[in-house]
Scaffold this motif. Structure first.
Motif, PDB file in Angstrom:
ATOM      1  N   ASN A 219      17.856  24.097   4.281  1.00 19.34           N
ATOM      2  CA  ASN A 219      17.428  24.904   3.118  1.00 19.34           C
ATOM      3  C   ASN A 219      16.667  26.149   3.564  1.00 19.34           C
ATOM      4  OD1 ASN A 219      18.622  23.238   1.329  1.00 19.34           O
ATOM      5  ND2 ASN A 219      16.760  22.336   0.488  1.00 19.34           N
ATOM      6  N   THR A 220      16.924  26.574   4.762  1.00 21.15           N
ATOM      7  CA  THR A 220      16.329  27.815   5.264  1.00 21.15           C
ATOM      8  C   THR A 220      17.441  28.816   5.568  1.00 21.15           C
ATOM      9  OG1 THR A 220      16.407  26.799   7.465  1.00 21.15           O
ATOM     10  CG2 THR A 220      14.286  26.738   6.322  1.00 21.15           C
ATOM     11  N   ASP A 221      18.642  28.551   5.020  1.00 17.65           N
ATOM     12  CA  ASP A 221      19.823  29.324   5.414  1.00 17.65           C
ATOM     13  C   ASP A 221      19.862  30.712   4.778  1.00 17.65           C
ATOM     14  OD1 ASP A 221      20.824  26.909   6.784  1.00 17.65           O
ATOM     15  OD2 ASP A 221      20.958  26.146   4.744  1.00 17.65           O
ATOM     16  N   GLY A 222      19.246  30.831   3.602  1.00 19.53           N
ATOM     17  CA  GLY A 222      19.124  32.152   2.975  1.00 19.53           C
ATOM     18  C   GLY A 222      17.655  32.562   2.965  1.00 19.53           C
ATOM     19  N   VAL A 223      17.401  33.730   2.426  1.00 22.13           N
ATOM     20  CA  VAL A 223      15.999  34.182   2.313  1.00 22.13           C
ATOM     21  C   VAL A 223      15.389  33.471   1.102  1.00 22.13           C
ATOM     22  CG1 VAL A 223      14.488  36.162   1.943  1.00 22.13           C
ATOM     23  CG2 VAL A 223      16.572  36.420   3.335  1.00 22.13           C
ATOM     24  N   SER A 257      24.417  23.685  -3.372  1.00 24.87           N
ATOM     25  CA  SER A 257      23.744  24.477  -2.344  1.00 24.87           C
ATOM     26  C   SER A 257      24.817  25.211  -1.529  1.00 24.87           C
ATOM     27  CB  SER A 257      22.932  23.511  -1.469  1.00 24.87           C
ATOM     28  OG  SER A 257      22.404  24.174  -0.365  1.00 24.87           O
ATOM     29  N   PRO A 258      25.416  26.247  -2.137  1.00 21.59           N
ATOM     30  CA  PRO A 258      26.517  26.940  -1.449  1.00 21.59           C
ATOM     31  C   PRO A 258      26.006  27.870  -0.343  1.00 21.59           C
ATOM     32  CG  PRO A 258      26.071  27.976  -3.574  1.00 21.59           C
ATOM     33  CD  PRO A 258      25.102  26.826  -3.442  1.00 21.59           C
ATOM     34  N   VAL A 259      26.922  28.391   0.428  1.00 18.22           N
ATOM     35  CA  VAL A 259      26.549  29.354   1.480  1.00 18.22           C
ATOM     36  C   VAL A 259      25.872  30.545   0.788  1.00 18.22           C
ATOM     37  CG1 VAL A 259      27.374  30.810   3.360  1.00 18.22           C
ATOM     38  CG2 VAL A 259      28.598  28.687   2.795  1.00 18.22           C
ATOM     39  N   PRO A 260      24.618  30.840   1.118  1.00 11.25           N
ATOM     40  CA  PRO A 260      23.948  31.938   0.405  1.00 11.25           C
ATOM     41  C   PRO A 260      24.554  33.296   0.746  1.00 11.25           C
ATOM     42  CG  PRO A 260      22.463  30.949   2.046  1.00 11.25           C
ATOM     43  CD  PRO A 260      23.755  30.191   2.122  1.00 11.25           C
ATOM     44  N   SER A 261      24.482  34.214  -0.208  1.00  9.45           N
ATOM     45  CA  SER A 261      25.080  35.536   0.029  1.00  9.45           C
ATOM     46  C   SER A 261      24.298  36.316   1.086  1.00  9.45           C
ATOM     47  CB  SER A 261      25.151  36.327  -1.274  1.00  9.45           C
ATOM     48  OG  SER A 261      23.858  36.400  -1.819  1.00  9.45           O
ATOM     49  N   ASP A 262      23.033  35.941   1.281  1.00 12.98           N
ATOM     50  CA  ASP A 262      22.239  36.657   2.288  1.00 12.98           C
ATOM     51  C   ASP A 262      22.119  35.851   3.588  1.00 12.98           C
ATOM     52  OD1 ASP A 262      20.620  34.637   1.368  1.00 12.98           O
ATOM     53  OD2 ASP A 262      19.030  35.946   0.629  1.00 12.98           O
ATOM     54  N   TYR A 263      23.100  35.000   3.809  1.00 15.20           N
ATOM     55  CA  TYR A 263      23.082  34.143   5.007  1.00 15.20           C
ATOM     56  C   TYR A 263      22.998  34.978   6.291  1.00 15.20           C
ATOM     57  CZ  TYR A 263      24.795  30.109   7.807  1.00 15.20           C
ATOM     58  OH  TYR A 263      24.943  29.081   8.704  1.00 15.20           O
ATOM     59  N   ARG A 264      23.897  35.955   6.414  1.00 15.82           N
ATOM     60  CA  ARG A 264      23.890  36.779   7.626  1.00 15.82           C
ATOM     61  C   ARG A 264      22.582  37.554   7.758  1.00 15.82           C
ATOM     62  NH1 ARG A 264      23.789  41.244   9.936  1.00 15.82           N
ATOM     63  NH2 ARG A 264      23.340  42.199   7.937  1.00 15.82           N
ATOM     64  N   ALA A 265      22.146  38.107   6.637  1.00 10.63           N
ATOM     65  CA  ALA A 265      20.899  38.892   6.668  1.00 10.63           C
ATOM     66  C   ALA A 265      19.724  38.012   7.095  1.00 10.63           C
ATOM     67  CB  ALA A 265      20.638  39.506   5.297  1.00 10.63           C
ATOM     68  N   ASN A 266      19.728  36.770   6.641  1.00 11.32           N
ATOM     69  CA  ASN A 266      18.640  35.859   7.016  1.00 11.32           C
ATOM     70  C   ASN A 266      18.684  35.531   8.510  1.00 11.32           C
ATOM     71  OD1 ASN A 266      16.388  34.184   6.269  1.00 11.32           O
ATOM     72  ND2 ASN A 266      17.734  32.419   6.578  1.00 11.32           N
ATOM     73  N   LEU A 267      19.897  35.243   9.019  1.00  5.93           N
ATOM     74  CA  LEU A 267      20.025  35.000  10.467  1.00  5.93           C
ATOM     75  C   LEU A 267      19.527  36.225  11.237  1.00  5.93           C
ATOM     76  CD1 LEU A 267      23.640  33.463  10.716  1.00  5.93           C
ATOM     77  CD2 LEU A 267      21.481  32.217  10.675  1.00  5.93           C
ATOM     78  N   GLN A 268      19.911  37.401  10.732  1.00  7.60           N
ATOM     79  CA  GLN A 268      19.563  38.633  11.447  1.00  7.60           C
ATOM     80  C   GLN A 268      18.057  38.878  11.472  1.00  7.60           C
ATOM     81  OE1 GLN A 268      21.979  40.883  13.023  1.00  7.60           O
ATOM     82  NE2 GLN A 268      19.986  41.252  13.985  1.00  7.60           N
ATOM     83  N   ARG A 269      17.377  38.559  10.356  1.00  6.46           N
ATOM     84  CA  ARG A 269      15.928  38.853  10.360  1.00  6.46           C
ATOM     85  C   ARG A 269      15.207  37.962  11.363  1.00  6.46           C
ATOM     86  NH1 ARG A 269      12.250  36.392   5.509  1.00  6.46           N
ATOM     87  NH2 ARG A 269      13.356  34.420   5.242  1.00  6.46           N
ATOM     88  N   PHE A 270      15.688  36.728  11.524  1.00  2.00           N
ATOM     89  CA  PHE A 270      15.086  35.874  12.561  1.00  2.00           C
ATOM     90  C   PHE A 270      15.431  36.414  13.953  1.00  2.00           C
ATOM     91  CE2 PHE A 270      12.972  32.167  10.797  1.00  2.00           C
ATOM     92  CZ  PHE A 270      13.346  32.207   9.463  1.00  2.00           C
ATOM     93  N   ALA A 271      16.686  36.777  14.144  1.00  2.00           N
ATOM     94  CA  ALA A 271      17.096  37.321  15.450  1.00  2.00           C
ATOM     95  C   ALA A 271      16.246  38.540  15.805  1.00  2.00           C
ATOM     96  CB  ALA A 271      18.581  37.675  15.420  1.00  2.00           C
ATOM     97  N   ASP A 272      15.926  39.322  14.785  1.00  2.00           N
ATOM     98  CA  ASP A 272      15.131  40.537  15.024  1.00  2.00           C
ATOM     99  C   ASP A 272      13.711  40.215  15.491  1.00  2.00           C
ATOM    100  OD1 ASP A 272      17.299  42.085  14.387  1.00  2.00           O
ATOM    101  OD2 ASP A 272      16.659  42.494  12.325  1.00  2.00           O
ATOM    102  N   LEU A 273      13.292  38.970  15.315  1.00  2.00           N
ATOM    103  CA  LEU A 273      11.973  38.568  15.838  1.00  2.00           C
ATOM    104  C   LEU A 273      12.026  38.330  17.354  1.00  2.00           C
ATOM    105  CD1 LEU A 273      10.754  36.003  13.122  1.00  2.00           C
ATOM    106  CD2 LEU A 273       9.939  38.346  13.483  1.00  2.00           C
ATOM    107  N   GLY A 274      13.250  38.316  17.902  1.00  2.00           N
ATOM    108  CA  GLY A 274      13.373  38.100  19.349  1.00  2.00           C
ATOM    109  C   GLY A 274      13.697  36.665  19.714  1.00  2.00           C
ATOM    110  N   VAL A 275      14.339  35.945  18.805  1.00  2.00           N
ATOM    111  CA  VAL A 275      14.802  34.588  19.116  1.00  2.00           C
ATOM    112  C   VAL A 275      16.319  34.527  18.920  1.00  2.00           C
ATOM    113  CG1 VAL A 275      12.678  33.327  18.553  1.00  2.00           C
ATOM    114  CG2 VAL A 275      14.311  33.868  16.723  1.00  2.00           C
ATOM    115  N   ASP A 276      16.950  33.567  19.607  1.00  2.00           N
ATOM    116  CA  ASP A 276      18.347  33.275  19.305  1.00  2.00           C
ATOM    117  C   ASP A 276      18.404  32.521  17.985  1.00  2.00           C
ATOM    118  OD1 ASP A 276      19.111  34.369  21.703  1.00  2.00           O
ATOM    119  OD2 ASP A 276      19.415  32.442  22.714  1.00  2.00           O
TER     120      ASP A 276
END
Ligand code: G3I
Length: 466
Positions: A219-223, A257-276
């Motif tokens: 349940n952390t897949d979207g923002v 609980s479908p694939v959220p529309s901001d799924y990619r954006a959410n992954l990206q904001r974490f990646a931008d913190l410097g983690v895989d």
């Protein structure tokens, strides 16, 4: 007397031969390149399994595995053929490895790890500190005792698997669902306070500095409030130098609980913190093209985030899924490839045949599948070909999306009518004129991609038909 003569002669002869060979290669290359048929770089055609296709994109494609099923030949052969990473589904959890304090039983987990090692698969370790599947004795400890038990557990388990684990879910599901953003009640939280997560990561780094250390949750897949809370923790860890390398997004989806529309954006904001970031427990309840499309969206999101290093589905087959009745996986209970399999494979840039179709949305039963092949390569460009095949009924129209990894650009296309999104990286190809195809019939379109230095394989999305 020149005693060096034989060696000098040999060297000269070797150089002359090398020059002659080089001239031959250049000559042949020129002739073949002029004819437009030479392939300078691999792959000549796309990979045909999930693992190999993901590897061509610099990622892994894994599955959760249960040791008890490895003896079933279809289970093992599907795992071994299609996947290049595993996560023990239950065998590394606290109740499995340390049901009695400081007495460790690694039998079932070892079975999975040695199977994976024998096949060259990565292993994700799951999981060290989790409120669930905890043996009763853990809950009864005093704070001081619990702290040393937690650190002992992390240390002993990680040291046992030192050098064999790609990434560990050090802490799993530590946050509450809903809007509070609060930590979940657990023996660790309740007795040790917020600091237990940081302590677990520091202990983990000291135990095996070679493994990537992940925080993993659902349940952390979207923002949302929960992912915001995890984000704040990871940001704080990075700012203070607490060792964390990756965040896992479980991605258990269904109609509620479908694939959220901001799924990619959410992954990206974490990646931008410097983690895989990693998709760690993917399953999507449903069937047919709807399920296939959702799977395709998840894979596309991961491929579009540079630091998304891999995807793991939560089981090989619907037969053994933790929510089997929702048929959430890529292989059905008889190990047949589902439409979602075909879509995942083609989205990964692979080619091969699924038993279903690559996600048609015609609503009339019209389906189509795609296969992608690199037909020629030069040092600065390559030609791709997509073959569109009608499913179990005739179709009158089709469309296929091809996504390029920037800075690649398509310079020309043939046998289709392309349109582009605003980024210029997503091409939607439709038929040139009449799109009718009889049942099982195929047509192909092609394109030339200028690589601009990037070796990436284009992502061929699902085929839609009507
Ligand atoms: O092995 C015993 C068997 O001997 C016994 O007869 C049977 C009776 O209930 O239980 C069997 O153990 C079950 C085990 O799965 C193996 O099948 C447990 O009861 C059951 O609770 C356990 O469920 C696992 C669940 O975690 C536990 O919370 C699921 O397999 C596993 O897929 C699931 O995985 C979790 C991730 O670790 C974390 N994220 C969520 C995900 C899905 O819930």
């Amino acid at each position: 007397m020149n005693t060096n003569f034989p060696r000098e002669y040999a060297t000269l002869r070797h150089r002359a031969l090398r020059r002659a060979r080089k001239a031959l290669v250049i000559g042949a290359t020129g002739i073949l390149a002029a004819a437009g048929v030479i392939s300078f770089s691999a792959p000549a055609s796309a990979a045909s399994t999930l693992g190999a296709s993901a590897a061509a994109k610099g990622r892994y494609f894994g599955s959760a595995v249960a040791a008890g099923h490895l003896g079933e030949s279809q289970y093992a052969s599907t795992l071994d053929t299609e996947f290049n990473a595993v996560t023990p589904e239950n065998e590394m959890k606290w109740d499995a490895v340390e049901s009695t304090r400081n007495s460790f039983n690694f039998g079932s987990a070892d079975q999975i790890v040695s199977h994976a090692q024998g096949k060259g698969m990565k292993v994700r370790g799951h999981t060290l500190v989790w409120y669930s599947q905890l043996p009763g004795w853990v809950g009864g400890l005093s704070a001081g005792d619990l702290r040393s038990a937690m650190n002992n557990h992390i240390t002993k388990v990680m040291q046992h698997y030192q050098g064999k684990i790609y990434a560990w879910d050090v802490v799993n599901e530590a946050f509450q669902d809903g809007s509070s953003g609060a930590r979940r009640s657990s023996p660790f939280q309740d007795k040790l306070g917020n600091g237990y997560i940081e302590e677990a990561f520091r202990t983990a780094r000291a135990a095996d500095s070679g493994a990537k250390l992940c925080y993993n949750d659902y349940n952390t897949d979207g923002v949302n409030a929960k992912s915001d809370a995890v984000y704040a923790m990871v940001k704080d860890f990075k700012a203070r130098g607490v060792p964390i390398d990756c965040v896992g997004f479980q991605s258990h989806f269904n109609s509620q609980s479908p694939v959220p529309s901001d799924y990619r954006a959410n992954l990206q904001r974490f990646a931008d913190l410097g983690v895989d970031v990693q998709i760690t427990e993917l399953d999507i309840e449903g069937s047919g093209s709807a399920q296939a499309t959702s799977y395709g969206n998840v894979v596309t999101a991961c491929l579009n985030v540079t630091r998304c290093t891999g995807m793991t589905v939560w089981g090989v087959t619907d037969k053994y899924s933790w929510r089997s009745s929702g048929t959430p996986l890529l292989f059905d209970s008889n190990y047949a490839k589902k439409p979602a399999y075909a879509t995942v494979l083609s989205t990964l840039g692979g080619s091969g045949s699924g038993s279903g179709g690559g996600g048609s949305t015609g609503g009339s039963g019209a389906t189509c599948t795609t296969t992608y092949t690199r037909t020629a390569s030069w040092s600065d460009r390559y030609n791709g070909q997509v073959t569109v095949t009608a499913g179990n009924s005739a179709i009158s129209d089709w469309a296929v999306q091809v996504t390029l990894a920037s800075p690649q650009k398509v310079s020309t296309t043939w046998s289709g009518s392309p349109s582009w999104d605003s980024s210029g990286n997503v091409m939607t190809m439709k038929p040139n004129g009449n799109g009718s195809l009889a049942t099982g019939a195929s047509t192909s379109f092609g394109f030339t991609v200028m690589t601009n230095g990037s070796p990436a394989v284009p992502t061929v999305g699902s085929c839609t038909a009507s």
